[in-house]
Design an enzyme around this catalytic site. Sequence first.
Site, PDB file in Angstrom:
ATOM      1  CG  HIS A 262       2.340   5.559  61.520  1.00 29.87           C
ATOM      2  ND1 HIS A 262       2.113   6.713  62.237  1.00 29.87           N
ATOM      3  CD2 HIS A 262       2.340   5.919  60.203  1.00 29.87           C
ATOM      4  CE1 HIS A 262       1.979   7.722  61.393  1.00 29.87           C
ATOM      5  NE2 HIS A 262       2.107   7.273  60.155  1.00 29.87           N
ATOM      6  CG  ASP A 313       3.787   3.753  52.308  1.00 26.95           C
ATOM      7  OD1 ASP A 313       3.012   4.430  51.608  1.00 26.95           O
ATOM      8  OD2 ASP A 313       4.712   4.256  52.967  1.00 26.95           O
TER       9      ASP A 313
HETATM   10  N1  ACO Z   1       9.862  -3.746  61.196  1.00 25.76           N
HETATM   11  C1  ACO Z   1      10.454  -4.268  62.277  1.00 25.76           C
HETATM   12  N2  ACO Z   1      10.489  -3.656  63.470  1.00 25.76           N
HETATM   13  C2  ACO Z   1       9.912  -2.448  63.545  1.00 25.76           C
HETATM   14  C3  ACO Z   1       9.277  -1.839  62.455  1.00 25.76           C
HETATM   15  C4  ACO Z   1       9.265  -2.546  61.244  1.00 25.76           C
HETATM   16  N3  ACO Z   1       8.678  -2.033  60.152  1.00 25.76           N
HETATM   17  N4  ACO Z   1       8.787  -0.643  62.822  1.00 25.76           N
HETATM   18  C5  ACO Z   1       9.101  -0.489  64.113  1.00 25.76           C
HETATM   19  N5  ACO Z   1       9.776  -1.580  64.543  1.00 25.76           N
HETATM   20  C6  ACO Z   1      10.287  -1.797  65.888  1.00 25.76           C
HETATM   21  C7  ACO Z   1      11.682  -1.218  66.012  1.00 25.76           C
HETATM   22  O1  ACO Z   1      12.654  -2.166  65.729  1.00 25.76           O
HETATM   23  C8  ACO Z   1      11.700  -0.780  67.443  1.00 25.76           C
HETATM   24  O2  ACO Z   1      11.909  -1.909  68.250  1.00 25.76           O
HETATM   25  P1  ACO Z   1      12.807  -1.805  69.574  1.00 25.76           P
HETATM   26  O3  ACO Z   1      12.087  -0.806  70.459  1.00 25.76           O
HETATM   27  O4  ACO Z   1      12.814  -3.199  70.094  1.00 25.76           O
HETATM   28  O5  ACO Z   1      14.128  -1.302  69.119  1.00 25.76           O
HETATM   29  C9  ACO Z   1      10.276  -0.311  67.700  1.00 25.76           C
HETATM   30  O6  ACO Z   1       9.459  -1.043  66.787  1.00 25.76           O
HETATM   31  C10 ACO Z   1      10.092   1.170  67.496  1.00 25.76           C
HETATM   32  O7  ACO Z   1      10.585   1.502  66.210  1.00 25.76           O
HETATM   33  P2  ACO Z   1      11.167   2.898  65.808  1.00 25.76           P
HETATM   34  O8  ACO Z   1      11.927   2.761  64.527  1.00 25.76           O
HETATM   35  O9  ACO Z   1      11.844   3.560  66.962  1.00 25.76           O
HETATM   36  O10 ACO Z   1       9.809   3.691  65.540  1.00 25.76           O
HETATM   37  P3  ACO Z   1       9.704   5.071  64.830  1.00 25.76           P
HETATM   38  O11 ACO Z   1       8.490   5.704  65.335  1.00 25.76           O
HETATM   39  O12 ACO Z   1      10.970   5.834  64.936  1.00 25.76           O
HETATM   40  O13 ACO Z   1       9.563   4.657  63.272  1.00 25.76           O
HETATM   41  C11 ACO Z   1       8.699   3.978  61.256  1.00 25.76           C
HETATM   42  C12 ACO Z   1       8.388   4.625  62.600  1.00 25.76           C
HETATM   43  C13 ACO Z   1       9.866   4.690  60.587  1.00 25.76           C
HETATM   44  C14 ACO Z   1       7.480   4.118  60.351  1.00 25.76           C
HETATM   45  C15 ACO Z   1       9.044   2.503  61.474  1.00 25.76           C
HETATM   46  O14 ACO Z   1       7.927   1.828  61.986  1.00 25.76           O
HETATM   47  C16 ACO Z   1       9.561   1.828  60.231  1.00 25.76           C
HETATM   48  O15 ACO Z   1      10.743   1.872  59.944  1.00 25.76           O
HETATM   49  N6  ACO Z   1       8.650   1.193  59.424  1.00 25.76           N
HETATM   50  C17 ACO Z   1       9.049   0.624  58.175  1.00 25.76           C
HETATM   51  C18 ACO Z   1       9.103   1.701  57.090  1.00 25.76           C
HETATM   52  C19 ACO Z   1       7.726   2.151  56.684  1.00 25.76           C
HETATM   53  O16 ACO Z   1       6.829   1.364  56.457  1.00 25.76           O
HETATM   54  N7  ACO Z   1       7.585   3.473  56.563  1.00 25.76           N
HETATM   55  C20 ACO Z   1       6.324   4.095  56.097  1.00 25.76           C
HETATM   56  C21 ACO Z   1       5.686   4.901  57.177  1.00 25.76           C
HETATM   57  S1  ACO Z   1       4.155   5.601  56.654  1.00 25.76           S
HETATM   58  C22 ACO Z   1       4.619   6.830  55.588  1.00 25.76           C
HETATM   59  O17 ACO Z   1       5.524   7.524  55.808  1.00 25.76           O
HETATM   60  C23 ACO Z   1       3.928   7.042  54.336  1.00 25.76           C
END
Ligand code: ACO
Length: 376
Positions: A262, A313
């Site tokens: 998140h 989710d």
């Molecule tokens: N799986 C694997 N790695 C992850 C995940 C994940 N679900 N989420 C974050 N990370 C890792 C990234 O790879 C990144 O690692 P790095 O720094 O080594 O490159 C780090 O954690 C930061 O991730 P970002 O994508 O930069 O975080 P951001 O804040 O931009 O994204 C998000 C947040 C989009 C929710 C992300 O965690 C994600 O893609 N999750 C999966 C999709 C999801 O569940 N979305 C629902 C969100 S809640 C809602 O909207 C209702």
Amino acid sequence: MAEQGGLIKGLEGVVAAATALCDLDGAGGRLAYRGYDIADLARQATYEEVAYLLWRGELPTRAQLDGFGAELVAARPLPDALLSAFRLLPKKADPMRALQMAAAVLGTFDPDATDNSQEANLRKALRLTSQLATAVCSHHRIRLDKEPVPPSKDLGHAANFLFMLTGERPSAVNVRAFDASLILYAEHEMNASTFTTRVIASTLSDMHSAVVGGIGAIKGPLHGGAGEAVMLTLKEIGKVENVDAFVEKAFAEKRRLMGFGHRVYRAGDPRAAILRGLAEDACRQSGQQMWFEMAVKLFERVNRAKGLIPNVDFYSAPLWYSIGIPVDLFTPVIVAGRIAGWTAHLLEQYQDNRLIRPRGQYTGPGRRQFVPLEKR
Ligand code: ACO
């Protein structure tokens, strides 16, 4: 924070608007709507009470709720033209596209469509909340070659949704769990789709147009589309014993695991904690414990290895699946919940509007001489 020369990638940490709706404590993992902890609301309130709270600022009295509930019920039926439009769509049409169309079509029938006054917007928020729920269920029935189930006049919002979906009166246990989940999705501060709706409203475009944009924003897998993706992941895993092998492979492939992570929560998403309990009960009651057990094992493995937290989710997927919601309706159901929050934000935006117009950081070529077409 990803900041380079004034550019804040993904607007992380940027405060884009003042809001009195949602108090989101990302470090502490706490969330309240207008001061009320979501655990109390999910346990003790109905979606109708929460919508009233978000739009009007206070929880309703019994008399206020009765009147408000009656208005929501009266707004449930859809124009025949929208049902006809659903019949014209390809049977395989994505329910989110159908819902986007529904919001646009409803705008063409709404008597207040272009009136951006507070009173008109309150009326539109109420109508949209009732009608989008009917739209999700009606489109679903039509794509299955079934007749839409007309909305009930004597069921609450959550119960009526399940009734319109299946044609059967839902059990009290399922209604309670579904109602709580709609409450947990009702509002969430400046998430991508809510921001989208506020950006659209900031041009003084109308509420239906803003909601059409919100639906487009929430369907992506990084946002509301993640719930559907979680269920597809659980189905791909298939059984609890396969979780370890799945996780190892997913890590090796650097796969993004849906339902984890998140932007704001660090200590944990409080909605996920509540949904976990609801999912456990619902899966047990329907004899589908395997989905809950698989989800818990997946969470434990991923959290131990990467420290990633489950978001809202993650557990809504096994919860909704076990009460019979089709997987590709998970995101439309999220919209049916989030509409109260979007419209509450729109009320705020129209009341204290300034065009939302950020800047871009130019990275293209410097100024250069134009070359006429025949000389290129
Ligand atoms: N799986 C694997 N790695 C992850 C995940 C994940 N679900 N989420 C974050 N990370 C890792 C990234 O790879 C990144 O690692 P790095 O720094 O080594 O490159 C780090 O954690 C930061 O991730 P970002 O994508 O930069 O975080 P951001 O804040 O931009 O994204 C998000 C947040 C989009 C929710 C992300 O965690 C994600 O893609 N999750 C999966 C999709 C999801 O569940 N979305 C629902 C969100 S809640 C809602 O909207 C209702």
